[in-house]
Design a protein around this motif. Structure first.
Motif, short mmCIF file in Angstrom:
data_model
loop_
_atom_site.label_atom_id
_atom_site.label_comp_id
_atom_site.label_asym_id
_atom_site.label_seq_id
_atom_site.Cartn_x
_atom_site.Cartn_y
_atom_site.Cartn_z
N ALA A 1 51.37 38.83 39.37
CA ALA A 1 50.52 38.40 40.49
C ALA A 1 49.78 39.59 41.07
O ALA A 1 48.58 39.50 41.39
CB ALA A 1 51.37 37.72 41.57
N TYR A 2 50.46 40.72 41.18
CA TYR A 2 49.83 41.95 41.68
C TYR A 2 48.67 42.34 40.77
O TYR A 2 47.57 42.61 41.22
CB TYR A 2 50.87 43.06 41.76
N LEU A 3 48.93 42.35 39.46
CA LEU A 3 47.89 42.73 38.50
C LEU A 3 46.72 41.74 38.48
O LEU A 3 45.57 42.13 38.26
CB LEU A 3 48.48 42.83 37.09
N ASP A 4 47.02 40.48 38.70
CA ASP A 4 45.99 39.44 38.68
C ASP A 4 45.21 39.35 39.98
O ASP A 4 44.27 38.56 40.09
CB ASP A 4 46.62 38.08 38.39
N GLY A 5 45.64 40.10 40.99
CA GLY A 5 45.00 40.02 42.29
C GLY A 5 45.38 38.76 43.04
O GLY A 5 44.68 38.33 43.96
N ALA A 6 46.50 38.16 42.65
CA ALA A 6 46.92 36.90 43.25
C ALA A 6 48.09 37.07 44.22
O ALA A 6 48.66 36.08 44.67
CB ALA A 6 47.31 35.91 42.15
N LEU A 7 48.43 38.29 44.53
CA LEU A 7 49.56 38.53 45.43
C LEU A 7 49.30 37.96 46.82
O LEU A 7 50.23 37.60 47.54
CB LEU A 7 49.86 40.02 45.50
#
Length: 71
Positions: free
Chosen positions: A11-17
């Motif tokens: 999620a962090y890498l996807d910008g979804a955090l």
């Protein structure tokens, strides 16, 4: 302190955090700032994604080349 799980790392890498509850998102960010092990996992995943993207781009450009379709 528990480490960041795979789902939160992605999620962090996807910008979804930001879709996580604010407290949990802050915990993940704070943990990544101080935990060398999780930071290394993050960088390894980032490198893997970068390599996969580069390979995908190479393959896509080969398929789109007119010579590959005609020659």
């Amino acid at each position: 302190m528990s480490h960041v799980d795979e789902g939160a790392l992605h999620a962090y890498l996807d910008g979804a955090l930001d879709e996580y509850p604010a407290v949990e998102a802050r915990r993940v960010r704070d943990h990544l700032d101080v935990c060398a092990e999780c930071a290394e996992r993050l960088e390894a995943e980032r490198a893997l994604r970068s390599d996969a993207h580069a390979r995908s781009e190479e393959h896509t450009s080969e398929l789109q080349s007119p010579c590959n379709l005609v020659c």
